[in-house]
Design a protein around this motif. Sequence first.
Motif, PDB file in Angstrom:
ATOM      1  N   ASP A   1       0.848  -1.192   0.000  1.00  0.00           N
ATOM      2  CA  ASP A   1       0.000   0.000   0.000  1.00  0.00           C
ATOM      3  C   ASP A   1       0.884   1.243   0.000  1.00  0.00           C
ATOM      4  N   MET A   2       1.226   1.684  -1.182  1.00  0.00           N
ATOM      5  CA  MET A   2       2.111   2.836  -1.304  1.00  0.00           C
ATOM      6  C   MET A   2       1.492   4.087  -0.703  1.00  0.00           C
ATOM      7  N   LEU A   3       0.186   4.265  -0.870  1.00  0.00           N
ATOM      8  CA  LEU A   3      -0.461   5.478  -0.398  1.00  0.00           C
ATOM      9  C   LEU A   3      -0.594   5.519   1.121  1.00  0.00           C
ATOM     10  N   ALA A   4      -0.305   4.406   1.793  1.00  0.00           N
ATOM     11  CA  ALA A   4      -0.330   4.429   3.259  1.00  0.00           C
ATOM     12  C   ALA A   4       0.711   5.403   3.801  1.00  0.00           C
ATOM     13  N   ASP A   5       1.786   5.606   3.053  1.00  0.00           N
ATOM     14  CA  ASP A   5       2.828   6.539   3.492  1.00  0.00           C
ATOM     15  C   ASP A   5       2.386   7.994   3.349  1.00  0.00           C
ATOM     16  N   ALA A   6       1.253   8.230   2.663  1.00  0.00           N
ATOM     17  CA  ALA A   6       0.747   9.592   2.493  1.00  0.00           C
ATOM     18  C   ALA A   6      -0.271   9.950   3.567  1.00  0.00           C
ATOM     19  N   ALA A   7      -0.228   9.254   4.699  1.00  0.00           N
ATOM     20  CA  ALA A   7      -1.184   9.514   5.775  1.00  0.00           C
ATOM     21  C   ALA A   7      -1.005  10.912   6.354  1.00  0.00           C
ATOM     22  N   THR A   8       0.227  11.422   6.310  1.00  0.00           N
ATOM     23  CA  THR A   8       0.497  12.791   6.757  1.00  0.00           C
ATOM     24  C   THR A   8       1.014  13.599   5.570  1.00  0.00           C
ATOM     25  N   ILE A   9       0.987  14.915   5.742  1.00  0.00           N
ATOM     26  CA  ILE A   9       1.504  15.766   4.666  1.00  0.00           C
ATOM     27  C   ILE A   9       2.989  15.506   4.471  1.00  0.00           C
ATOM     28  N   GLU A  10       3.717  15.318   5.563  1.00  0.00           N
ATOM     29  CA  GLU A  10       5.144  15.013   5.444  1.00  0.00           C
ATOM     30  C   GLU A  10       5.357  13.716   4.673  1.00  0.00           C
ATOM     31  N   GLY A  11       4.566  12.690   4.995  1.00  0.00           N
ATOM     32  CA  GLY A  11       4.693  11.425   4.278  1.00  0.00           C
ATOM     33  C   GLY A  11       4.327  11.560   2.823  1.00  0.00           C
ATOM     34  N   ALA A  12       3.286  12.342   2.534  1.00  0.00           N
ATOM     35  CA  ALA A  12       2.882  12.554   1.149  1.00  0.00           C
ATOM     36  C   ALA A  12       3.952  13.299   0.366  1.00  0.00           C
ATOM     37  N   ARG A  13       4.608  14.269   1.034  1.00  0.00           N
ATOM     38  CA  ARG A  13       5.675  15.018   0.362  1.00  0.00           C
ATOM     39  C   ARG A  13       6.874  14.117   0.082  1.00  0.00           C
ATOM     40  N   ARG A  14       7.205  13.243   1.031  1.00  0.00           N
ATOM     41  CA  ARG A  14       8.311  12.314   0.799  1.00  0.00           C
ATOM     42  C   ARG A  14       7.975  11.380  -0.363  1.00  0.00           C
ATOM     43  N   LEU A  15       6.726  10.879  -0.386  1.00  0.00           N
ATOM     44  CA  LEU A  15       6.317   9.991  -1.476  1.00  0.00           C
ATOM     45  C   LEU A  15       6.414  10.701  -2.819  1.00  0.00           C
ATOM     46  N   ALA A  16       5.928  11.933  -2.877  1.00  0.00           N
ATOM     47  CA  ALA A  16       6.034  12.700  -4.119  1.00  0.00           C
ATOM     48  C   ALA A  16       7.486  12.939  -4.492  1.00  0.00           C
TER      49      ALA A  16
END
Length: 585
Positions: A236-251
């Motif tokens: 679940d790649m999008l699980a790391d986007a649970a926070t804005i920081e995680g979403a920014r790292r994923l992007a």
Amino acid sequence: MSSTRKTTHGSGEDFLPWIVPGAAFLIGTLFFGAWLGGTIGAAASGAGWDPPPFSLSTLATLIKEGPATVWPTAPATAVTTGMAVVFGTVVTLVVVLIALGRRRVTRPTGLAGRRELAGLLPKGAAQRARQLRPSLAKSGKITPDDTGNLLGNLEPGGPELRSSYEDVELDLMAPRAGKSTGIAVPRVLRARGSVLLTSNKADVYSVTRAERERVGRVWTFDPQGIAHSPRTLWWDMLADAATIEGARRLAGHFVGAVNDDASKRDFWISAAQNTLTALFHAAHRGKRQIPEVLAWLADPADRTPVDLLRDAGMAALADQLQGTVQGAVETRDGIYETARQCVACLLDPNIAAWVTPDPDLPQFLPEHHVLSTDTLYLLSKDGGGSAAGVIAAAADSVLRAGVVAAERMGGRLDPPMAAVLDEAANVCRISDLPDLYSHFGSRGINVVTLLQSYRQGARVWGEAGMDALWSAATIKLLGAGLDDADFVEKISRLVGEHDVSTVSWSKNKEGRSRSTSYRLERILPADRIRALPKGTALLLATGIKPALVRLRPWYAEPGADRIATAAQAEVKAITARAAEGITLG
């Protein structure tokens, strides 16, 4: 009038006065060996201990009439055998001494020896391991692989050297210089805890998979068919986007996969990362999946992500995304097109399937993996169309899960996790890896980054980032084939200089005089560093003088036959899967 001649080895004329004493010493030594051997042989034959006089007359008799005259009461065979034993022993000692002398000559003066490397020797490594791993504190005898990571053997012919579990490593070697056989494969095979491996080839995977299955579960994340492995998991790649920081790292992982220098991001790259951050976070909050994110990118006018962010109470992020959508058409389209290029690999359904929920397959959970003895292989091609963004995101997710788990365990993972980032500059471009490097070491996460050159890393993380990575690495191995002249020259200066003596002879009316002077000379000139033989490496460890080590390839270790057989079977299986054209989605 005088003339001066300089040499570091002395003059041939200097040895003339020693010829006569040397010849006398040689003859005396040979005579003593014959005298002692003959006497011992005679005594052993039952004739008793009755040595002849050790004199010139005995020597003359031995040469003219033979041993039978010198030892008349003993069989000639016994006397001859005694001489042979003594001379054989002497020859053996001479050979050993010459070998030891050659070893000393092989290692350039000024490099570290056993005394300087005491902390990396088996005893020192065991002491550090007991301090760093609570589970070993009360253990009796511990295995070598529990004490630290094997670096190789000290050259020439020295003991093995091991880094500690709080060391982080950076290895620079040219292709086919031993990165896989001497570093990546041994680290995976010898790991005591969980393993993370990234690569763009199937060589390490094929050698180590069967062995790692003996200690835990093997997860193979192969979205582009490097090993032609069928999909047996989803993450679940999008699980790391649970926070804005995680979403920014994923992007950032997807942006970094298409941007060669993380330190040089123009307006479009930065704006694309901001947009992807908002879309990834909206998808997580709205429990949407990758296909929906791609649809939002294809239609900037779609208000769904904005509404999802507002419903989640993320008004500021929603306003930012709406401002991008409602901005000038040319600017908006440029931002969205850049974002689409960054995640273009997800347009391939075979790649997207690996990061999309599938109820029929087990889910890979990073937080569980880091506490196990399982192995995760992250394989991707490099170049255009690669899944490098997905691979970097998965690797980063596991590393951050390891940090969280270590904090919950009191500071360090025990047993430690091994993270081997092979081809990191191609398939695992974690943008802030240089900043996190030393932090991983303090958490029991042994990260090894393998690059082909210093310049390759600078191309990805920038000069400042690569300098930070170099400084943070407590262990550095520099192998064969480093052709960057500026970098090799810097390493030569880091290794340092040592004193070299020069003998000078002068002739004048009063005769000849000799004097010795000293000058500083590079321990390892740049050309010698460049010409390091395959299988050897220059070791730079924090707080220790540089040393030469010989890598220990997996195929020269105990159990290599079993591993080689399993590797051959794995290669055949990969070939068969490739021929059958297994669908990876």
